[in-house]
Design a protein around this motif. Structure first.
Motif, PDB file in Angstrom:
ATOM      1  N   ARG A 110      49.599  75.753 -10.437  1.00 30.78           N
ATOM      2  CA  ARG A 110      49.081  77.016  -9.878  1.00 30.78           C
ATOM      3  C   ARG A 110      47.576  76.941  -9.631  1.00 30.78           C
ATOM      4  O   ARG A 110      47.051  77.614  -8.748  1.00 30.78           O
ATOM      5  N   SER A 111      46.874  76.171 -10.473  1.00 35.20           N
ATOM      6  CA  SER A 111      45.420  76.041 -10.324  1.00 35.20           C
ATOM      7  C   SER A 111      45.036  74.605 -10.652  1.00 35.20           C
ATOM      8  O   SER A 111      45.559  74.017 -11.614  1.00 35.20           O
ATOM      9  N   ALA A 112      44.140  74.042  -9.862  1.00 31.29           N
ATOM     10  CA  ALA A 112      43.669  72.671 -10.100  1.00 31.29           C
ATOM     11  C   ALA A 112      42.154  72.652  -9.940  1.00 31.29           C
ATOM     12  O   ALA A 112      41.624  73.101  -8.921  1.00 31.29           O
ATOM     13  N   LYS A 113      41.470  72.154 -10.959  1.00 34.31           N
ATOM     14  CA  LYS A 113      40.010  72.031 -10.933  1.00 34.31           C
ATOM     15  C   LYS A 113      39.674  70.566 -11.170  1.00 34.31           C
ATOM     16  O   LYS A 113      40.010  70.011 -12.228  1.00 34.31           O
ATOM     17  N   VAL A 114      39.017  69.957 -10.209  1.00 36.99           N
ATOM     18  CA  VAL A 114      38.741  68.520 -10.299  1.00 36.99           C
ATOM     19  C   VAL A 114      37.303  68.258  -9.839  1.00 36.99           C
ATOM     20  O   VAL A 114      36.896  68.723  -8.769  1.00 36.99           O
ATOM     21  N   ALA A 115      36.562  67.528 -10.660  1.00 39.50           N
ATOM     22  CA  ALA A 115      35.200  67.144 -10.281  1.00 39.50           C
ATOM     23  C   ALA A 115      34.957  65.701 -10.702  1.00 39.50           C
ATOM     24  O   ALA A 115      35.606  65.196 -11.631  1.00 39.50           O
ATOM     25  N   ALA A 116      34.016  65.049 -10.026  1.00 38.02           N
ATOM     26  CA  ALA A 116      33.740  63.637 -10.293  1.00 38.02           C
ATOM     27  C   ALA A 116      32.273  63.435 -10.642  1.00 38.02           C
ATOM     28  O   ALA A 116      31.394  64.149 -10.161  1.00 38.02           O
ATOM     29  N   GLY A 117      32.029  62.426 -11.480  1.00 37.95           N
ATOM     30  CA  GLY A 117      30.666  62.044 -11.844  1.00 37.95           C
ATOM     31  C   GLY A 117      30.411  60.580 -11.518  1.00 37.95           C
ATOM     32  O   GLY A 117      31.344  59.813 -11.255  1.00 37.95           O
ATOM     33  N   GLY A 118      29.140  60.199 -11.541  1.00 45.42           N
ATOM     34  CA  GLY A 118      28.764  58.810 -11.280  1.00 45.42           C
ATOM     35  C   GLY A 118      28.755  58.438  -9.813  1.00 45.42           C
ATOM     36  O   GLY A 118      28.426  57.300  -9.464  1.00 45.42           O
ATOM     37  N   VAL A 119      29.141  59.368  -8.963  1.00 42.15           N
ATOM     38  CA  VAL A 119      29.282  59.052  -7.534  1.00 42.15           C
ATOM     39  C   VAL A 119      28.449  59.968  -6.633  1.00 42.15           C
ATOM     40  O   VAL A 119      28.236  59.636  -5.466  1.00 42.15           O
ATOM     41  N   GLY A 120      28.016  61.105  -7.154  1.00 42.71           N
ATOM     42  CA  GLY A 120      27.325  62.088  -6.328  1.00 42.71           C
ATOM     43  C   GLY A 120      25.892  62.313  -6.774  1.00 42.71           C
ATOM     44  O   GLY A 120      25.527  62.046  -7.928  1.00 42.71           O
ATOM     45  N   THR A 121      25.101  62.830  -5.873  1.00 43.83           N
ATOM     46  CA  THR A 121      23.736  63.209  -6.231  1.00 43.83           C
ATOM     47  C   THR A 121      23.738  64.444  -7.118  1.00 43.83           C
ATOM     48  O   THR A 121      22.727  64.766  -7.754  1.00 43.83           O
ATOM     49  N   VAL A 122      24.873  65.123  -7.135  1.00 42.98           N
ATOM     50  CA  VAL A 122      25.164  66.200  -8.091  1.00 42.98           C
ATOM     51  C   VAL A 122      26.617  65.983  -8.522  1.00 42.98           C
ATOM     52  O   VAL A 122      27.351  65.245  -7.865  1.00 42.98           O
ATOM     53  N   PRO A 123      27.061  66.620  -9.625  1.00 43.71           N
ATOM     54  CA  PRO A 123      28.487  66.537  -9.951  1.00 43.71           C
ATOM     55  C   PRO A 123      29.296  66.961  -8.732  1.00 43.71           C
ATOM     56  O   PRO A 123      28.990  67.976  -8.097  1.00 43.71           O
ATOM     57  N   TRP A 124      30.341  66.191  -8.411  1.00 44.91           N
ATOM     58  CA  TRP A 124      30.975  66.356  -7.102  1.00 44.91           C
ATOM     59  C   TRP A 124      32.338  67.015  -7.227  1.00 44.91           C
ATOM     60  O   TRP A 124      33.262  66.457  -7.786  1.00 44.91           O
ATOM     61  N   ARG A 125      32.434  68.203  -6.676  1.00 43.10           N
ATOM     62  CA  ARG A 125      33.690  68.943  -6.694  1.00 43.10           C
ATOM     63  C   ARG A 125      34.659  68.318  -5.692  1.00 43.10           C
ATOM     64  O   ARG A 125      34.299  68.124  -4.522  1.00 43.10           O
ATOM     65  N   LEU A 126      35.877  68.030  -6.108  1.00 43.69           N
ATOM     66  CA  LEU A 126      36.842  67.361  -5.231  1.00 43.69           C
ATOM     67  C   LEU A 126      37.811  68.391  -4.656  1.00 43.69           C
ATOM     68  O   LEU A 126      39.003  68.435  -5.007  1.00 43.69           O
ATOM     69  N   ALA A 127      37.300  69.197  -3.737  1.00 47.74           N
ATOM     70  CA  ALA A 127      38.104  70.288  -3.165  1.00 47.74           C
ATOM     71  C   ALA A 127      39.312  69.754  -2.403  1.00 47.74           C
ATOM     72  O   ALA A 127      40.388  70.366  -2.424  1.00 47.74           O
ATOM     73  N   ALA A 128      39.164  68.610  -1.731  1.00 46.07           N
ATOM     74  CA  ALA A 128      40.284  68.062  -0.955  1.00 46.07           C
ATOM     75  C   ALA A 128      41.427  67.642  -1.884  1.00 46.07           C
ATOM     76  O   ALA A 128      42.605  67.762  -1.525  1.00 46.07           O
ATOM     77  N   VAL A 129      41.074  67.134  -3.062  1.00 48.52           N
ATOM     78  CA  VAL A 129      42.099  66.768  -4.050  1.00 48.52           C
ATOM     79  C   VAL A 129      42.771  68.037  -4.580  1.00 48.52           C
ATOM     80  O   VAL A 129      44.008  68.114  -4.673  1.00 48.52           O
ATOM     81  N   GLU A 130      41.973  69.015  -4.917  1.00 48.08           N
ATOM     82  CA  GLU A 130      42.519  70.273  -5.455  1.00 48.08           C
ATOM     83  C   GLU A 130      43.516  70.899  -4.479  1.00 48.08           C
ATOM     84  O   GLU A 130      44.595  71.361  -4.886  1.00 48.08           O
ATOM     85  N   ARG A 131      43.137  70.915  -3.217  1.00 46.83           N
ATOM     86  CA  ARG A 131      44.017  71.543  -2.208  1.00 46.83           C
ATOM     87  C   ARG A 131      45.384  70.869  -2.164  1.00 46.83           C
ATOM     88  O   ARG A 131      46.405  71.525  -1.945  1.00 46.83           O
ATOM     89  N   ARG A 132      45.397  69.559  -2.363  1.00 48.96           N
ATOM     90  CA  ARG A 132      46.671  68.825  -2.288  1.00 48.96           C
ATOM     91  C   ARG A 132      47.508  68.954  -3.556  1.00 48.96           C
ATOM     92  O   ARG A 132      48.666  68.529  -3.581  1.00 48.96           O
ATOM     93  N   LEU A 133      46.930  69.519  -4.596  1.00 51.35           N
ATOM     94  CA  LEU A 133      47.679  69.692  -5.849  1.00 51.35           C
ATOM     95  C   LEU A 133      48.287  71.087  -5.973  1.00 51.35           C
ATOM     96  O   LEU A 133      49.406  71.242  -6.497  1.00 51.35           O
ATOM     97  N   ILE A 134      47.549  72.078  -5.513  1.00 55.68           N
ATOM     98  CA  ILE A 134      47.961  73.474  -5.743  1.00 55.68           C
ATOM     99  C   ILE A 134      49.270  73.766  -5.005  1.00 55.68           C
ATOM    100  O   ILE A 134      49.426  73.462  -3.816  1.00 55.68           O
ATOM    101  N   GLY A 135      50.213  74.334  -5.754  1.00 52.71           N
ATOM    102  CA  GLY A 135      51.516  74.676  -5.184  1.00 52.71           C
ATOM    103  C   GLY A 135      52.537  73.554  -5.271  1.00 52.71           C
ATOM    104  O   GLY A 135      53.699  73.741  -4.883  1.00 52.71           O
ATOM    105  N   GLN A 136      52.115  72.387  -5.776  1.00 54.44           N
ATOM    106  CA  GLN A 136      53.025  71.238  -5.855  1.00 54.44           C
ATOM    107  C   GLN A 136      53.609  71.108  -7.263  1.00 54.44           C
ATOM    108  O   GLN A 136      53.053  71.619  -8.241  1.00 54.44           O
ATOM    109  N   ARG A 137      54.706  70.379  -7.350  1.00 53.89           N
ATOM    110  CA  ARG A 137      55.288  70.048  -8.641  1.00 53.89           C
ATOM    111  C   ARG A 137      54.750  68.681  -9.066  1.00 53.89           C
ATOM    112  O   ARG A 137      54.722  67.754  -8.249  1.00 53.89           O
ATOM    113  N   PRO A 138      54.288  68.565 -10.327  1.00 53.84           N
ATOM    114  CA  PRO A 138      53.800  67.258 -10.788  1.00 53.84           C
ATOM    115  C   PRO A 138      54.864  66.187 -10.599  1.00 53.84           C
ATOM    116  O   PRO A 138      56.034  66.411 -10.888  1.00 53.84           O
ATOM    117  N   SER A 139      54.433  65.044 -10.102  1.00 53.28           N
ATOM    118  CA  SER A 139      55.355  63.925  -9.930  1.00 53.28           C
ATOM    119  C   SER A 139      54.541  62.647  -9.878  1.00 53.28           C
ATOM    120  O   SER A 139      53.335  62.672  -9.620  1.00 53.28           O
TER     121      SER A 139
END
Ligand code: SF4
Length: 326
Positions: free
Chosen positions: A254-283
């Motif tokens: 129902r909700s996915a929060k994902v961020a990455a470190g070590g790769v961005g000039t600031v902590p990097w929010r992975l909105a494209a990843v989140e969008r592909r998770l929300i509404g899906q069944r884990p598999s």
């Protein structure tokens, strides 16, 4: 070293008065003292804020948390409220720095810490962040550890904080107090990408002090965790990292929060990843298909193209760990 004044602020009013005249706040000192020794920073006055009453961790309404800015990293990592509600924060803290540093460093100082770019810390090197307009030695230099996301022609340095990555994933809010009063800023807006002004790293007005960090309530159940990939297993900064928090009910994300470190000039929010998770069944198939988008928009430098695949793999593994389906 160089001469500077030392002021111990007895209370918030005294601290703000010293900050208003240009004093640099210091708490654990684990960043600023290093930088002063190397003459990267040369403040005329440092203002010790250790006596301020900013050391509590408290539950807020609905399941959120308020973390005082002067709480030690080690104390936050082992606090039962943090461990129970937001393990991603505990894990990010425990994977940071060394035990000695975690016993001294404050949460506020952690999110304000400056980059570990070696050229920034070498006063003989060109560095737009240290000396605006001087150039960026990292762009054509050894840039294996530098950023692939959020960079600009002026600066490609990564943000070094693990805690800030977890807080970004959780939509944390930074509380500030200054001569003009109190205000709150989302951590996404508080930490600034370099653009043409890499010397300006935070949305801090003159004399402002970080007083607390709020983690808002999240729908329950929430499973979360932090994975850090680095060259050695302790006392090292991230090559890549992933903070993941998932709310799964009735078998659906129902909700996915994902961020990455070590790769961005600031902590990097992975909105494209989140969008592909929300509404899906884990598999087993979902995690790699979502993680494939972790490095969308990346602009690797000469020595750090490996971070693209490493980031995708880091995110995939952490989604699998937190999401629970192998
Ligand atoms: Fe300075 Fe940023 Fe270039 Fe490093 S990457 S040398 S911090 S301008």
């Amino acid at each position: 070293m160089f001469p500077f004044a030392y002021t111990r602020a007895a209370d918030t009013r005294a601290a703000l008065a010293a900050g208003a005249r240009g004093g640099r706040y210091i708490a654990g000192g684990t960043t600023l003292v290093d930088l002063m020794r190397e003459t990267v920073e040369r403040p005329d006055e440092i203002v010790d804020i250790e006596a301020l009453p900013l050391r509590t961790i408290a539950a807020t309404g609905g399941g959120g948390l308020r973390l005082g800015a002067l709480v030690r990293m080690a104390d936050a990592a082992r606090h039962p409220l943090v461990r129970t509600a937001f393990p991603v924060v505990s894990q990010a803290l425990e994977l940071s720095a060394s035990p000695q540093l975690r016993n001294m460093a404050s949460l506020g100082g952690n999110i304000l810490q400056r980059t570990r770019c070696t050229y920034f810390r070498d006063v003989s090197a060109a560095c737009n962040k240290r000396e605006p307009g001087s150039g960026c030695a990292a762009r054509d230099g050894w840039n294996r550890s530098h950023a692939i996301l959020g960079t600009s022609p002026a600066c490609v340095a990564t943000h070094p904080s693990d805690l800030a990555v977890a807080l970004t994933a959780l939509d944390a809010v930074v509380h500030l107090l200054g001569p003009a009063g109190a205000r709150q800023v989302a951590i996404d807006d508080f930490l600034l990408q370099p653009g043409g002004t890499p010397q300006r790293e935070h949305d801090l007005h003159p004399g402002e002090l970080v007083t607390a960090i709020d983690i808002p309530p999240h729908p329950r159940p929430l499973t979360s965790g932090y994975l850090k990939v680095r060259d050695r297993q302790s006392y090292e900064f991230a090559l890549t990292s992933a903070a993941v928090a998932l709310h799964i009910s009735d078998g659906v994300i129902r909700s996915a929060k994902v961020a990455a470190g070590g790769v961005g000039t600031v902590p990097w929010r992975l909105a494209a990843v989140e969008r592909r998770l929300i509404g899906q069944r884990p598999s087993a198939a979902l995690w790699p298909s979502a993680a494939r988008h972790a490095a969308d928009g990346a602009q690797p430098l000469r020595h750090n193209a490996f971070k693209v695949e490493l980031l995708q793999r880091t995110v995939e593994r952490q989604l699998r760990i937190v999401g629970g389906t192998r």
